[in-house]
Design a protein around this motif. Structure first.
Motif, mmCIF file in Angstrom:
data_model
loop_
_atom_site.group_PDB
_atom_site.id
_atom_site.type_symbol
_atom_site.label_atom_id
_atom_site.label_comp_id
_atom_site.label_asym_id
_atom_site.label_seq_id
_atom_site.Cartn_x
_atom_site.Cartn_y
_atom_site.Cartn_z
ATOM 1 N N ARG A 1 46.000 -83.020 125.363
ATOM 2 C CA ARG A 1 44.696 -82.591 124.872
ATOM 3 C C ARG A 1 44.381 -83.358 123.595
ATOM 4 O O ARG A 1 45.277 -83.928 122.954
ATOM 5 N N ALA A 2 43.106 -83.371 123.221
ATOM 6 C CA ALA A 2 42.685 -84.114 122.030
ATOM 7 C C ALA A 2 41.533 -83.379 121.365
ATOM 8 O O ALA A 2 40.845 -82.565 121.994
ATOM 9 N N ARG A 3 41.336 -83.662 120.089
ATOM 10 C CA ARG A 3 40.161 -83.145 119.396
ATOM 11 C C ARG A 3 39.701 -84.154 118.358
ATOM 12 O O ARG A 3 40.469 -85.011 117.913
ATOM 13 N N LYS A 4 38.456 -84.016 117.984
ATOM 14 C CA LYS A 4 37.813 -84.962 117.080
ATOM 15 C C LYS A 4 37.743 -84.383 115.674
ATOM 16 O O LYS A 4 37.426 -83.205 115.493
ATOM 17 N N HIS A 5 38.050 -85.213 114.676
ATOM 18 C CA HIS A 5 37.836 -84.870 113.273
ATOM 19 C C HIS A 5 36.520 -85.526 112.855
ATOM 20 O O HIS A 5 36.410 -86.759 112.843
ATOM 21 N N CYS A 6 35.525 -84.706 112.522
ATOM 22 C CA CYS A 6 34.261 -85.264 112.033
ATOM 23 C C CYS A 6 34.324 -85.541 110.533
ATOM 24 O O CYS A 6 33.520 -86.297 110.001
ATOM 25 N N SER A 7 35.265 -84.899 109.851
ATOM 26 C CA SER A 7 35.531 -85.139 108.432
ATOM 27 C C SER A 7 36.916 -84.571 108.159
ATOM 28 O O SER A 7 37.610 -84.128 109.078
ATOM 29 N N LEU A 8 37.313 -84.541 106.901
ATOM 30 C CA LEU A 8 38.620 -83.984 106.562
ATOM 31 C C LEU A 8 38.718 -82.505 106.927
ATOM 32 O O LEU A 8 39.803 -81.990 107.203
ATOM 33 N N SER A 9 37.581 -81.799 106.926
ATOM 34 C CA SER A 9 37.614 -80.352 107.146
ATOM 35 C C SER A 9 36.891 -79.903 108.410
ATOM 36 O O SER A 9 36.949 -78.731 108.764
ATOM 37 N N GLU A 10 36.204 -80.801 109.100
ATOM 38 C CA GLU A 10 35.407 -80.413 110.263
ATOM 39 C C GLU A 10 36.058 -80.925 111.542
ATOM 40 O O GLU A 10 36.259 -82.128 111.715
ATOM 41 N N LEU A 11 36.366 -79.995 112.434
ATOM 42 C CA LEU A 11 37.064 -80.315 113.676
ATOM 43 C C LEU A 11 36.248 -79.864 114.875
ATOM 44 O O LEU A 11 35.555 -78.848 114.824
ATOM 45 N N SER A 12 36.381 -80.607 115.957
ATOM 46 C CA SER A 12 35.776 -80.171 117.211
ATOM 47 C C SER A 12 36.691 -79.167 117.893
ATOM 48 O O SER A 12 37.819 -78.914 117.447
ATOM 49 N N GLU A 13 36.206 -78.614 118.985
ATOM 50 C CA GLU A 13 37.083 -77.831 119.851
ATOM 51 C C GLU A 13 38.063 -78.789 120.530
ATOM 52 O O GLU A 13 37.879 -80.007 120.538
ATOM 53 N N TRP A 14 39.129 -78.232 121.114
ATOM 54 C CA TRP A 14 40.048 -79.061 121.883
ATOM 55 C C TRP A 14 39.362 -79.543 123.154
ATOM 56 O O TRP A 14 38.500 -78.859 123.707
ATOM 57 N N SER A 15 39.763 -80.696 123.613
ATOM 58 C CA SER A 15 39.234 -81.261 124.852
ATOM 59 C C SER A 15 39.752 -80.484 126.058
ATOM 60 O O SER A 15 40.514 -79.518 125.929
#
Length: 311
Positions: free
Chosen positions: A168-182
């Motif tokens: 599984r993977a997820r995206k970091h949009c910034s140091l503190s902002e994360l996406s949901e898991w793929s």
């Protein structure tokens, strides 16, 4: 800057002798004059079981919450509250894993796609269970290094053959902002092994050397009828530094390290010590003179040995 969207969920605790016919949630920022009404979809939530999720909320702050349950025309309300802070941005979309497969030399290939807007980094995890409690590899890739294809090196012999792995993977949009898991993709790790005939000396003879074991009038250099002859598998199509030695004849095959090599041992003589101490040296039948040093604890070929069968 991405707009933040928060998801609020809760369970309802109630007791009723008759079936609840309608459930409604009302919420508003504290001190606001009007509630937002949210009809809770059917089926009616089960007390302390069903998780109710409100629509995404964009504005941070402290909120009043009221839940109304109805049995026909009779209603009852319960008040509560919740806090909205900094949440995942709407544009921080989860990656999508397309496929995973194994190529030569046990290198795993993972193809996946990520929305490159606000891309700070990508994190992926590999586990042996779908709940990701036993993670065997975790990696963070910076956004500037993003490629839709990731090559995963797992040929160190620590993953048994025929192991099911989950990705599984997820995206970091910034140091503190994360996406949901793929999405989670799984596949069975079926190592490609190459069979060889070889002559092996165990680590029990590390103080003697492989070419002249005088106690038994034995040598790794003797071809033909030699008690040191073994059938092995390699993780590479040719013997080389970095190859891992595996057993040949077990189901499933196992790394050639202590505890897995009982079939290599004779009751006495020079062909002993494998299961207790591992393989120290190996010479392949196809190479008449080259002896390789082996890490006896892992079964990995370290390099061409200083010992040789040249005469």
């Amino acid at each position: 800057m991405a707009t933040a969207a928060c998801k609020i969920s809760f369970k309802i605790k109630y007791t009723s002798s008759e079936p609840v016919t309608k459930a409604t949630a009302f919420y508003r920022l504290k001190d606001a004059s009007v509630f937002t009404e949210y009809p809770i979809p059917s089926p009616i939530p089960v007390s302390e079981v069903t998780l109710v999720q409100l629509p995404e909320i964009l504005t941070p702050g402290e909120y009043d919450l009221m839940v109304e349950l109805a049995i026909n025309e009779v209603t009852d309300r319960q008040a509560s509250s919740f806090q909205i802070g900094k949440c995942n941005p709407i544009s921080c979309k989860a990656p999508s894993i397309e496929d995973v497969y194994l190529e030569e030399n046990d290198r795993i290939v993972m193809n996946y796609s990520v929305d490159t807007e606000n891309l700070y980094a990508i994190q992926y995890q590999i586990a042996t269970d779908s709940s990701f409690k036993n993670i065997v590899q975790l990696r963070v890739i910076m956004g500037s290094d993003y490629s839709p294809t990731v090559y995963v090196e797992m040929n160190d012999g620590t993953i048994p053959n025929n192991t099911r792995l989950y990705f599984r993977a997820r995206k970091h949009c910034s140091l503190s902002e994360l996406s949901e898991w793929s999405n989670v993709l799984d596949f069975v790790y079926q190592k490609v092994l190459y069979p060889f005939d070889a002559y092996c000396v165990s680590d029990a003879f590390k103080d003697v050397g492989p070419t002249d074991i005088a106690q038994y009038k034995a040598s790794i250099c003797i071809s033909g009828s030699n008690p040191l002859m073994k059938k092995v598998n390699l993780t590479t199509s040719v013997p080389q530094k970095g190859s891992f030695i595996y057993t040949n004849g077990l189901t499933p095959e196992k790394p050639a390290k202590p505890g897995n090599l009982a079939s290599f041992d004779a009751s006495e003589g020079v062909s002993t010590g494998f299961n207790d101490y591992g393989i120290r040296w190996i010479r392949f039948q196809r190479d008449t003179s080259i002896i390789y040093d082996v890490n006896p604890q892992t079964g990995q070929i370290l390099d061409v040995s200083r010992y040789s069968c040249n005469t």
